[in-house]
Design a protein around this motif. Structure first.
Motif: not given
Length: 56
Positions: A35, A37-43, A47
């Motif tokens: 959650k 990671a998604e909020e921080l737009n982690y890539v 990738k």
């Protein structure tokens, strides 16, 4: 990964386990890390490398 670990209050290893879908952490911790990671737009770097190689 370090920022995610700090926010979640876990180790970088735990973040790695969660992001790579490996065993060794609880489902609740995994969900929390994903959650954040998604909020921080982690890539993940790998990738990014694939994307760059595709375009260049």
């Amino acid at each position: 990964m370090e920022k995610i670990a700090k926010i979640a209050g876990v180790s970088k290893a735990a973040v790695s386990f969660a992001l790579n879908d490996k065993p060794g952490i609880s489902q609740a911790t995994r969900n929390q890390i994903l959650k954040i990671a998604e909020e921080l737009n982690y890539v993940p770097r790998r990738k990014i490398k694939k994307i760059l190689l595709f375009f260049f």
